[in-house]
Motif scaffolding. Structure first.
Motif, PDB file in Angstrom:
ATOM      1  N   SER A  91      12.443  18.476 -16.330  1.00 54.94           N
ATOM      2  CA  SER A  91      12.894  19.809 -15.945  1.00 54.94           C
ATOM      3  C   SER A  91      14.379  19.988 -16.251  1.00 54.94           C
ATOM      4  O   SER A  91      15.104  19.028 -16.531  1.00 54.94           O
ATOM      5  N   THR A  92      14.823  21.244 -16.140  1.00 53.49           N
ATOM      6  CA  THR A  92      16.244  21.540 -16.341  1.00 53.49           C
ATOM      7  C   THR A  92      17.101  20.839 -15.295  1.00 53.49           C
ATOM      8  O   THR A  92      18.218  20.387 -15.584  1.00 53.49           O
ATOM      9  N   TYR A  93      16.583  20.745 -14.070  1.00 55.55           N
ATOM     10  CA  TYR A  93      17.311  20.054 -13.007  1.00 55.55           C
ATOM     11  C   TYR A  93      17.546  18.587 -13.361  1.00 55.55           C
ATOM     12  O   TYR A  93      18.664  18.066 -13.210  1.00 55.55           O
ATOM     13  N   GLN A  94      16.505  17.921 -13.858  1.00 53.97           N
ATOM     14  CA  GLN A  94      16.648  16.518 -14.248  1.00 53.97           C
ATOM     15  C   GLN A  94      17.600  16.373 -15.438  1.00 53.97           C
ATOM     16  O   GLN A  94      18.359  15.400 -15.521  1.00 53.97           O
ATOM     17  N   THR A  95      17.577  17.332 -16.338  1.00 58.47           N
ATOM     18  CA  THR A  95      18.507  17.300 -17.471  1.00 58.47           C
ATOM     19  C   THR A  95      19.950  17.428 -16.992  1.00 58.47           C
ATOM     20  O   THR A  95      20.853  16.754 -17.494  1.00 58.47           O
ATOM     21  N   ASN A  96      20.184  18.288 -15.992  1.00 57.01           N
ATOM     22  CA  ASN A  96      21.520  18.432 -15.427  1.00 57.01           C
ATOM     23  C   ASN A  96      22.005  17.138 -14.785  1.00 57.01           C
ATOM     24  O   ASN A  96      23.181  16.774 -14.903  1.00 57.01           O
ATOM     25  N   ILE A  97      21.105  16.448 -14.111  1.00 55.82           N
ATOM     26  CA  ILE A  97      21.466  15.165 -13.501  1.00 55.82           C
ATOM     27  C   ILE A  97      21.869  14.167 -14.588  1.00 55.82           C
ATOM     28  O   ILE A  97      22.869  13.444 -14.456  1.00 55.82           O
ATOM     29  N   MET A  98      21.116  14.134 -15.671  1.00 59.07           N
ATOM     30  CA  MET A  98      21.423  13.202 -16.750  1.00 59.07           C
ATOM     31  C   MET A  98      22.729  13.578 -17.450  1.00 59.07           C
ATOM     32  O   MET A  98      23.470  12.689 -17.893  1.00 59.07           O
ATOM     33  N   ILE A  99      23.041  14.874 -17.531  1.00 61.22           N
ATOM     34  CA  ILE A  99      24.324  15.285 -18.100  1.00 61.22           C
ATOM     35  C   ILE A  99      25.470  14.728 -17.261  1.00 61.22           C
ATOM     36  O   ILE A  99      26.453  14.189 -17.792  1.00 61.22           O
ATOM     37  N   SER A 100      25.340  14.837 -15.937  1.00 59.67           N
ATOM     38  CA  SER A 100      26.377  14.287 -15.058  1.00 59.67           C
ATOM     39  C   SER A 100      26.505  12.781 -15.230  1.00 59.67           C
ATOM     40  O   SER A 100      27.617  12.239 -15.262  1.00 59.67           O
ATOM     41  N   ALA A 101      25.362  12.095 -15.347  1.00 65.22           N
ATOM     42  CA  ALA A 101      25.397  10.643 -15.521  1.00 65.22           C
ATOM     43  C   ALA A 101      26.083  10.264 -16.829  1.00 65.22           C
ATOM     44  O   ALA A 101      26.914   9.341 -16.869  1.00 65.22           O
ATOM     45  N   LEU A 102      25.754  10.957 -17.911  1.00 64.05           N
ATOM     46  CA  LEU A 102      26.369  10.653 -19.208  1.00 64.05           C
ATOM     47  C   LEU A 102      27.860  10.993 -19.199  1.00 64.05           C
ATOM     48  O   LEU A 102      28.664  10.313 -19.852  1.00 64.05           O
ATOM     49  N   LEU A 103      28.237  12.025 -18.444  1.00 60.00           N
ATOM     50  CA  LEU A 103      29.653  12.363 -18.329  1.00 60.00           C
ATOM     51  C   LEU A 103      30.421  11.223 -17.660  1.00 60.00           C
ATOM     52  O   LEU A 103      31.529  10.863 -18.080  1.00 60.00           O
ATOM     53  N   TYR A 104      29.815  10.621 -16.644  1.00 63.41           N
ATOM     54  CA  TYR A 104      30.467   9.496 -15.974  1.00 63.41           C
ATOM     55  C   TYR A 104      30.441   8.236 -16.837  1.00 63.41           C
ATOM     56  O   TYR A 104      31.310   7.379 -16.697  1.00 63.41           O
ATOM     57  N   VAL A 105      29.455   8.116 -17.710  1.00 66.45           N
ATOM     58  CA  VAL A 105      29.472   7.013 -18.674  1.00 66.45           C
ATOM     59  C   VAL A 105      30.708   7.123 -19.561  1.00 66.45           C
ATOM     60  O   VAL A 105      31.418   6.141 -19.813  1.00 66.45           O
ATOM     61  N   MET A 106      30.995   8.332 -20.005  1.00 64.34           N
ATOM     62  CA  MET A 106      32.171   8.569 -20.842  1.00 64.34           C
ATOM     63  C   MET A 106      33.459   8.265 -20.080  1.00 64.34           C
ATOM     64  O   MET A 106      34.381   7.629 -20.602  1.00 64.34           O
ATOM     65  N   LEU A 107      33.521   8.695 -18.806  1.00 60.93           N
ATOM     66  CA  LEU A 107      34.692   8.407 -17.986  1.00 60.93           C
ATOM     67  C   LEU A 107      34.844   6.902 -17.752  1.00 60.93           C
ATOM     68  O   LEU A 107      35.950   6.353 -17.809  1.00 60.93           O
ATOM     69  N   GLY A 108      33.723   6.240 -17.456  1.00 64.23           N
ATOM     70  CA  GLY A 108      33.783   4.800 -17.218  1.00 64.23           C
ATOM     71  C   GLY A 108      34.248   4.028 -18.437  1.00 64.23           C
ATOM     72  O   GLY A 108      35.039   3.078 -18.316  1.00 64.23           O
ATOM     73  N   LEU A 109      33.797   4.426 -19.613  1.00 63.31           N
ATOM     74  CA  LEU A 109      34.222   3.735 -20.829  1.00 63.31           C
ATOM     75  C   LEU A 109      35.706   3.980 -21.111  1.00 63.31           C
ATOM     76  O   LEU A 109      36.401   3.097 -21.625  1.00 63.31           O
ATOM     77  N   GLY A 110      36.197   5.173 -20.766  1.00 64.43           N
ATOM     78  CA  GLY A 110      37.623   5.429 -20.935  1.00 64.43           C
ATOM     79  C   GLY A 110      38.459   4.582 -19.988  1.00 64.43           C
ATOM     80  O   GLY A 110      39.472   3.994 -20.383  1.00 64.43           O
TER      81      GLY A 110
END
Length: 415
Positions: free
Chosen positions: A109-128
């Motif tokens: 669902s769109t809701y689950q996609t939004n959750i994954m967007i947040s997770a991937l955003l934090y992946v980017m922050l964590g790698l930085g």
């Protein structure tokens, strides 16, 4: 047998300590006392099981440490090491993982996609942050400040000057890198706790400036109606825009992983790791400490700026409440939990810390308790993180042997 006896003693001790609280209940209205013996039984059984499991896990940890000291490797460790070092095993696994991420928006669902967007955003922050903390060993507690700089760069330039997402994306990264250099200069001589305190203060200064400078950042009210990223001028629905942003952040994460991996194995990456291990020895080897530290701060902040621009475009609204110290602590926890210096580990740690609380909403009363217990267990039984960074081995040719070979005349030549 010794561990069993100790677990029984622990359970009896817990039953004794919690007896007044768990068993005795005074009914002041009726003047009676209720004896809840079933609570004492549950406390005893629970403490016995937890103590027994705890001792069993500690024994396994010691056995694994002894086996590692003897040069042995478990089957799981050997499999993972092969997956990490052998391209024939790594490439198919990465292809399957990438395919799963590519089809995800079409099967959830769109809701689950939004959750994954947040997770991937934090992946980017964590790698930085992994560049600054994991590779160069500089403890930064105000990392969210660079995240805020990127987000507000896009929000202000878009609201006041009409600049689009793709125009501001490099500007946001450059602004965050500039702030990273500005932070890096005053803290060149600091390390450890002192560096952490100064960076924590820097993060709070940025947040308070954004909160109180209303003419610049709209203060606590924040900035709304930020444009989403455009796709060839087309008008996208909310669902289509969410899918588009998902693929955008997925591409950004892939680029980040490739860039951080290349940086880790580059000359500056080896300088960062030498700085992390011993700053004095690093300087004695001729490495420029000033340039090395400033480069780490600038590049780590740059990725936070990129992530901030994407965050502002995703939410279309930002305010200073989104950039508190808790965000910095969460990103730092992702780096520590995943494994400092490990690109794969930090990515996995970010996904776990964002997705685990979200999917434990069914246990809303206990999910933070489960979350905290998981963190404690990880730090006790796996202090190096989920994926420990592998040590890269460099084969240096023997200069003396090479010189001898060069000095030896070729066969059939004139002496």
């Amino acid at each position: 047998m010794q561990g069993l006896k100790k677990s029984i003693l622990v359970s009896l001790w817990f039953m004794f300590l919690t007896f007044p609280l768990m068993v005795i209940r005074i009914d002041s209205l009726n003047g009676t006392i209720d004896w809840r013996w079933e609570n004492m039984l549950g406390m005893g059984v629970g403490s016995f099981v937890l103590s027994f499991v705890w001792r069993f896990m500690l024994a396994r940890k010691e056995a694994g440490r002894a086996a590692a000291a003897g040069g042995a490797m478990s089957a799981r460790g050997a499999w993972f090491e092969r997956l990490r070092s052998d391209p024939k095993a790594a490439v198919p696994a990465l292809a399957v993982l990438l395919a799963a991420f590519l089809v995800l928006p079409w099967v959830v669902s769109t809701y689950q996609t939004n959750i994954m967007i947040s997770a991937l955003l934090y992946v980017m922050l964590g790698l930085g942050l992994n560049i600054v903390v994991g590779l160069s060993g500089q403890l930064v507690l105000g990392y969210v400040a660079f995240y805020a700089v990127g987000a507000y760069s896009y929000a202000i330039l878009n609201s006041n000057f009409g600049l689009g997402f793709w125009s501001v994306l490099p500007i946001g990264g450059a602004m965050a890198a500039l702030f990273g250099i500005l932070l890096g200069f005053p803290v060149l001589r600091l390390r450890g706790d002192y560096l952490a305190i100064v960076t924590l203060g820097f993060g709070e200064i940025i947040r308070l400036v954004l909160e109180n400078w209303s003419s610049f950042s709209q203060g606590p009210s924040g900035i709304a109606n930020i444009e989403r990223p455009g796709l060839l001028g087309m008008q996208l629905s909310v669902s289509d825009a969410t899918t588009y942003i998902y693929y955008l952040i997925l591409a950004a994460v892939i680029v980040t992983i490739l860039a951080v991996t290349r940086l880790k194995n580059s000359r500056i990456g080896r300088a960062w790791q030498a700085l992390r291990e011993d700053e004095i020895a690093c300087q004695a080897m001729g490495i420029d400490i000033t340039t090395t530290k400033l480069t780490a701060f600038a590049l780590g902040a740059c990725w936070a700026g990129f992530a901030g621009v994407i965050f502002a475009a995703k939410t279309t609204f930002i305010n200073p409440a989104s950039f508190t110290f808790l965000e910095s602590a969460m990103v730092l926890a992702m780096v520590v939990l995943g494994g400092m210096g490990s690109v794969i580990g930090v990515s996995v740690g970010a996904l776990v810390l964002i997705l685990l609380p979200e999917y434990l909403r069914a246990f809303s009363e206990y999910r933070m308790l489960i979350f905290g217990a998981t963190m404690v267990l990880m730090m006790v039984f796996r202090p190096q993180g989920l994926v420990s960074p592998g040590r890269t081995k460099y084969n240096v040719p023997d200069a003396q042997g090479a010189g001898a070979d060069a000095a030896r005349p070729a066969a059939g030549g004139n002496a």
